[in-house]
Design an enzyme around this catalytic site. Structure first.
Site, short mmCIF file in Angstrom:
data_model
loop_
_atom_site.label_atom_id
_atom_site.label_comp_id
_atom_site.label_asym_id
_atom_site.label_seq_id
_atom_site.Cartn_x
_atom_site.Cartn_y
_atom_site.Cartn_z
N LYS A 59 99.24 8.44 74.48
CA LYS A 59 98.89 8.55 75.89
C LYS A 59 98.23 7.24 76.31
CE LYS A 59 96.18 11.87 78.72
NZ LYS A 59 95.36 13.11 78.60
N SER A 156 97.00 16.85 81.35
CA SER A 156 97.28 15.51 81.81
C SER A 156 98.10 14.66 80.85
CB SER A 156 95.95 14.79 82.07
OG SER A 156 95.21 14.69 80.86
N SER A 180 94.42 19.52 78.30
CA SER A 180 95.46 18.52 78.59
C SER A 180 96.48 18.27 77.49
CB SER A 180 94.83 17.19 78.97
OG SER A 180 94.45 17.25 80.31
N1 GLN Z 1 92.87 19.77 83.86
C1 GLN Z 1 91.57 19.44 83.37
C2 GLN Z 1 90.93 18.42 84.24
O1 GLN Z 1 91.57 17.95 85.14
C3 GLN Z 1 91.65 19.00 81.93
C4 GLN Z 1 91.88 17.57 81.73
C5 GLN Z 1 91.99 17.17 80.30
O2 GLN Z 1 92.01 17.99 79.38
N2 GLN Z 1 92.02 15.86 80.10
O3 GLN Z 1 89.79 18.09 84.06
#
Ligand code: GLN
Length: 510
Positions: A59, A156, A180
Site C-alpha cells: 500500500k 482503505s 482497512s
Molecule cells: N474506515 C476507517 C477510517 O476511515 C478505517 C481506516 C483504516 O483502517 N485505515 O478510519
C-alpha cells in the site's frame, strides 16, 4: 513455475488489469526480471529464502527507499522516502520481489478506496459481473462517460487487495486501523489478516492512528498468509510498540481438533443493515463448526455498539496530532502564499488534504480543546477499555474464537457507495471491524462463497491477543471445508491458466 515465469505472469496480469487503477507505482520489468533471475539461481543452489521470488505489493503508505510514497494525497505527491519501512525491508530480505505501490484512500481514511487523489480502485470482480449481471471490463473513466458502474474494492487498502485478486502479485500489504485490510479482503474475496497490535512493526508505515495501526496481509490462502506473517513478525528496534520476544514461527495445525473449540457468536454483531446473504453464511459456518463438534454459543459483548463513535473520536484526536507535521515546511505540498506563516500553513493544508482529512483534523482539534478533552477524548478512552474488557471477558469465560460478519453485504456498486458522505460510509462500513482495533486483538477475513451477484461473501474470526497460530489453523480448516472459488480473470492461454494457481507454496517448494 520459476520465479522468472511468475514475475512475467504477474506483470502480464497487471498490464491487462491496469484500468482497475489499483497500482500507482510499478517496478520496471528490467529490475523485476533481473531480481527474478537471481531468485532462480538461489533456488537452484538450494539457498532460496522464505519468500524467494514471490511478487508482493505494498500500500502506498509504506515508505519505500527512493520510490514515491504518496498516501494517495496531494500533500505527499512529491515525497520520496530516504528509507524502507521495516515491513518492506523484511520482505526484501526474505527474497520477495516488490512489484509496486498500491492505491488507497487518502492517508488510509476511508472504506471504499474511492477517496484517494489518484481516483477510485475498481474491484476486479467487476470484470466478471456488473450489478445488472453482464460481464464487462470497466475503467475509471467509464462511469462519467457512459454511466456504467462497477463494484468498489473496499478500503482503505483497496489497491493492495485488488492487486492480489487480479493476480498481479501473490500477496500484498495494507494497513488496518479500523478495518482497512479486512473490508477490502472481504469485497475482493481474499484472506485478509489483521495481526495482534504489536506483532508487526509500524516503522515506516505513515501513521494514521498510532494506537490502532497495524500492517495487514492479503493473500489468496490462509497458508500463504502464515508464510508472509512468519517472514515479517516480531520485535523491531525501530518500533518500541512491537513485542519484545522474538517471533515463534506460526504453524498451521492441519489436524486441529474442532470438537475442542468453543466458538462465540456475539449477539451485538447482528447489526441493523446486515444483508440476508451475510446472515445466511454466518449461520452456515456456525452450523458447519457445530457439526464438526465445536461448541457454538451466543455471547454478549455489550459495549460493541459504542465502537464506531469511540473509534471516530480517538481516530480524529490522533489524526489532529499526527497531521500537524504536514505544514509544507518540512513535509508536504508547498503552494501557499508566503505573506505570513499562518497563511502559508493554511493554504498548503487546504490544497494538500481532501475534505475527509481536513474534517478529521478539525474534529480532532475540537475534541481536544481544553473544555472538551474530558467529555470526548477521556470518555472515549474509558469506553475503549470497556470494549477491550468485553473481549477479555469472553475469552476468559472459555470462548476460543469469535465468529462475526465483516461487511454488511457483498461489494456495493460505486454509484451507490459514493452517494453517501464519507462519515456515514465509514460508520456503516466499519461497524463490525473497529472492535478488533480498539482491543488490539487479531482478526481475519475469510472468503466463503459467492453471493447472488457472483461477488465474494466473507466472515470474520477474532481471537485473543497473539493467538495467530490457532486462529489461522481454524481459518485453514474452514477454508478447506468451503473450497472458495477464487477469481480467475482468464487472460491467459488455457495452458497458462492451468498453471496459474497463485499459490506460492509450489514456488517455495521447488
Ligand atoms: N474506515 C476507517 C477510517 O476511515 C478505517 C481506516 C483504516 O483502517 N485505515 O478510519
Amino acid at each position: 513455475m520459476s520465479p522468472h515465469d511468475l514475475a512475467l505472469l504477474c506483470q502480464k496480469q497487471l498490464q491487462y488489469t491496469k484500468h482497475l487503477n489499483y497500482m500507482l507505482q510499478q517496478t520496471s520489468s528490467d529490475v523485476l526480471e533481473k531480481q527474478a533471475k537471481i531468485s532462480e539461481q538461489l533456488y537452484s543452489q538450494g539457498t532460496a529464502k522464505a519468500l524467494e521470488g514471490i511478487p508482493i505489493a505494498f500500500k502506498d503508505n509504506f515508505c519505500t527507499l527512493g520510490v514515491p510514497t504518496t498516501c494517495g494525497s496531494r500533500m505527499l505527491l512529491n515525497y520520496v522516502p530516504p528509507y524502507n519501512a521495516t515491513m518492506v525491508e523484511k520482505v526484501l530480505e526474505a527474497g520477495a520481489l516488490m512489484i509496486g505501490k498500491a492505491n488507497l484512500d487518502e492517508f488510509a481514511m476511508g472504506s471504499g478506496s474511492t477517496d484517494g487523489c489518484h481516483g477510485p480502485v475498481i474491484n476486479p470482480w467487476s470484470m466478471v459481473t456488473t450489478p445488472s449481471g453482464e460481464r464487462l471490463s470497466p475503467s475509471v473513466a467509464d462511469q462519467s462517460s457512459d454511466g456504467s458502474d462497477w463494484f468498489v474494492a473496499g478500503g482503505s487498502s483497496g489497491g493492495s487487495a485488488a492487486a492480489v485478486a487480479a493476480g498481479a502479485c501473490l500477496a500484498s500489504f495494507g494497513s488496518d486501523t479500523g478495518g482497512s485490510v479486512r473490508i477490502p479482503a472481504s469485497y475482493c474475496g481474499l484472506v485478509g489478516l489483521k495481526p495482534t497490535y504489536g506483532l508487526l512493526s509500524r516503522h515506516g508505515l505513515i501513521p494514521l492512528v498510532n494506537s490502532m495501526d497495524v500492517p495487514g496481509i492479503f493473500t489468496k490462502t490462509v497458508t500463504d498468509s502464515a508464510i508472509i506473517l512468519n517472514a515479517v513478525a516480531g520485535h523491531d528496534n525501530k518500533d518500541s510498540t512491537t513485542v519484545q520476544e522474538s517471533h515463534t514461527p506460526i504453524q498451521i495445525d492441519e489436524d486441529i481438533d474442532i470438537s475442542k473449540l468453543n466458538v462465540g457468536i456475539p449477539k451485538e454483531f447482528y447489526v441493523p443493515g446486515l444483508s440476508e446473504e451475510v446472515v445466511t453464511v454466518w449461520r452456515e459456518i456456525a452450523d458447519l463448526l457445530e457439526k464438526a463438534g465445536a461448541r457454538v454459543t451466543e455471547v454478549s459483548m455489550p459495549h460493541s455498539r459504542h465502537c464506531i463513535i469511540c473509534y471516530h473520536v480517538l481516530c480524529c484526536c490522533e489524526v489532529a496530532s499526527n497531521f500537524s507535521r504536514y505544514t509544507g515546511i518540512e513535509f508536504g505540498l508547498r503552494c501557499g502564499s508566503e505573506e505570513s506563516t499562518e497563511e502559508l500553513y493554511a493554504e498548503n493544508r487546504h490544497h494538500g488534504f481532501n475534505d475527509v482529512v481536513r474534517g478529521r483534523i478539525l474534529a480532532g482539534n475540537f475534541f481536544l480543546l481544553r473544555r472538551n478533552y474530558e467529555r470526548f477524548f477521556l470518555k472515549a478512552q474509558r469506553i475503549r477499555r470497556l470494549i477491550s474488557n468485553d473481549f477479555k471477558n469472553a475469552f476468559s469465560a472459555g470462548v476460543d474464537f469469535l465468529l462475526t460478519p465483516i461487511t454488511l453485504s457483498d461489494a456495493p456498486s460505486h454509484s451507490w457507495f459514493i452517494q453517501k458522505d464519507s462519515r456515514t460510509r465509514s460508520a456503516e462500513q466499519d461497524v463490525v471491524t473497529t472492535a478488533a482495533n480498539l482491543a488490539g486483538v487479531p482478526a481475519i477475513s475469510l472468503p466463503l462463497k459467492l453471493s447472488r451477484q457472483n461477488l465474494p461473501l466473507s466472515l470474520q474470526l477474532m481471537g485473543p491477543r497473539f493467538s495467530e497460530s490457532r486462529l489461522l489453523s481454524l481459518a485453514h480448516w474452514i477454508e478447506n471445508e468451503v473450497q472458495f472459488q477464487h477469481l480467475d480473470l482468464d487472460f491467459h492461454s488455457v495452458e497458462e491458466s492451468a498453471e496459474n494457481q497463485f499459490q506460492f507454496n509450489d514456488v517455495i517448494r521447488k
